[in-house]
Design a protein around this motif. Structure first.
Motif, short mmCIF file in Angstrom:
data_model
loop_
_atom_site.label_atom_id
_atom_site.label_comp_id
_atom_site.label_asym_id
_atom_site.label_seq_id
_atom_site.Cartn_x
_atom_site.Cartn_y
_atom_site.Cartn_z
N GLY A 36 0.85 -1.27 0.03
CA GLY A 36 0.09 0.07 0.00
C GLY A 36 0.79 1.22 0.04
O GLY A 36 0.57 2.39 -0.78
N TYR A 37 1.96 1.36 0.89
CA TYR A 37 2.69 2.38 0.82
C TYR A 37 3.71 2.44 -0.38
O TYR A 37 4.22 3.74 -0.78
N LEU B 276 -4.94 -14.09 -7.34
CA LEU B 276 -5.16 -14.57 -5.77
C LEU B 276 -6.90 -14.53 -5.39
O LEU B 276 -7.34 -14.85 -4.54
N GLY B 277 -7.38 -14.14 -6.37
CA GLY B 277 -8.87 -14.38 -6.39
C GLY B 277 -9.38 -13.15 -5.34
O GLY B 277 -10.86 -13.13 -4.88
N SER B 278 -8.55 -11.88 -4.74
CA SER B 278 -9.08 -10.76 -4.18
C SER B 278 -8.59 -9.85 -4.35
O SER B 278 -7.35 -9.87 -4.59
N LEU B 279 -9.20 -8.66 -4.41
CA LEU B 279 -8.44 -7.30 -4.28
C LEU B 279 -7.70 -7.14 -3.08
O LEU B 279 -7.82 -7.41 -2.11
N PRO B 280 -6.38 -6.41 -3.31
CA PRO B 280 -5.58 -6.20 -2.10
C PRO B 280 -6.22 -5.14 -1.48
O PRO B 280 -5.62 -3.95 -1.64
N TRP B 281 -7.19 -5.29 -0.49
CA TRP B 281 -8.12 -4.06 -0.17
C TRP B 281 -7.37 -3.25 1.23
O TRP B 281 -7.28 -2.21 1.02
N ILE B 282 -6.51 -4.12 1.60
CA ILE B 282 -5.84 -3.28 2.91
C ILE B 282 -4.64 -2.48 1.86
O ILE B 282 -4.52 -1.29 2.44
N SER B 283 -3.85 -2.85 0.96
CA SER B 283 -3.00 -1.97 0.07
C SER B 283 -3.79 -0.78 -0.33
O SER B 283 -3.38 0.24 -0.47
#
Length: 296
Positions: A99-100, A141-148
């Motif tokens: 994310g950063y 990976l089948g999911s958004l990197p929502w934390i990032s």
């Protein structure tokens, strides 16, 4: 040289935040956040008094046009802090570091879309690569990197507002933390008086001191960064900022031993490539601007 050392110190402290907040992994994230807000206000107010910035703080508080925007940034930075603290406790530091890494690219796109700032072609390619990285993460990976994405978006919008309405970093953080201080105090009081009260502040000396130190840890790198920014070219500051997510990434892989699937290697390679193009484009744009000034 002094400016470089100050900037390195600030970014190394920020980069080591996962190690610090991991020591508080037994404390609920909301309690850590509430204490971080409370003790940040105490620490920054003390620094303002020691540095003789009282008048600067009063000027910010009297600025009616600025205060609503600082209220917005206080919400954004609080959300960013909470998610980062939670990510550390859940052993998802690698996603936080991603994310950063993405933050400057998100900031670049936000500036283009909302402020209509011009993009160097290389920076446009960097933005496209960052988008490909997110799509790849979703596909592989089948999911958004929502934390990032959430960390990058909250900090990206935070930086956008602060750029549009500039204010001294230390005074700005003091006001932002003070605006959410009543909420933090009310939450702590509610937890304290609740029949199922489970506040860990005061339970042991180590935990209490660490929660108090969270405010000091917030204020010190900000002070170092502010001092460095006055002594260094912004391009240098922009380049070494990647020490922060790089340290977080290394801590996640080699100290916390977080899972690093092969698919995520591709994500990071795409982001790292985008950052190289981003910095190259920024350098080229700055060079062209300097040449135009010299010719003019």
């Amino acid at each position: 040289m002094q400016g470089l050392l100050l900037a390195l110190s600030a970014y190394i402290i920020w980069g080591c935040f996962p190690l610090f907040f991991n020591l508080l992994s037994h404390v609920p994230s909301l309690e850590v956040l509430a204490n971080r807000i409370v003790w940040s206000v105490v620490a920054t107010l003390l620094l303002i008094l020691l540095l003789g910035k009282r008048n600067q703080l009063l000027e910010v508080l009297k600025n009616r046009q600025l205060m609503p925007w600082l209220a917005l940034t206080s919400v954004l930075i609080s959300a960013n802090w909470l998610l980062f603290i939670w990510a550390v406790t859940q052993h998802r530091v690698m996603e936080a570091s991603l994310g950063y890494y993405m933050t400057p690219l998100i900031s670049l796109l936000l500036a283009r879309l909302l402020l209509k700032e011009a993009l160097h072609p290389l920076q446009a390619v960097a933005g496209a690569l960052a988008t490909v990285a997110v799509v790849w993460e979703l596909y592989s990976l089948g999911s958004l990197p929502w934390i990032s994405l959430t960390l990058a978006l909250t900090f990206g919008f935070y930086g956008l507002v602060r750029k549009r309405y500039p204010v001294d970093g230390l005074c700005g953080l003091t006001v932002e933390a003070s605006l959410v201080l009543p909420i933090a105090l009310l939450w702590l009081l509610w937890q304290f008086w609740s029949p199922t009260q489970n506040l860990l502040f005061g339970e042991t000396t180590d935990t209490t001191l660490l929660l108090i130190a969270s405010g000091i840890m917030t204020a010190i790198p900000l002070l170092l960064f502010a001092a460095a920014a006055k002594r260094l070219d912004l391009s240098v500051v922009g380049f070494i900022m990647y020490i922060n997510p790089t340290l977080q990434f290394l801590i996640a892989v080699f100290i916390f031993k977080e899972d690093f699937p092969p698919q995520r290697v591709v994500t990071f390679v795409l982001i790292w490539t985008a950052l190289v193009l981003f910095m190259w484009g920024m350098w080229q744009a700055r060079k062209a601007q300097q040449q135009a000034v010299e010719l003019g």
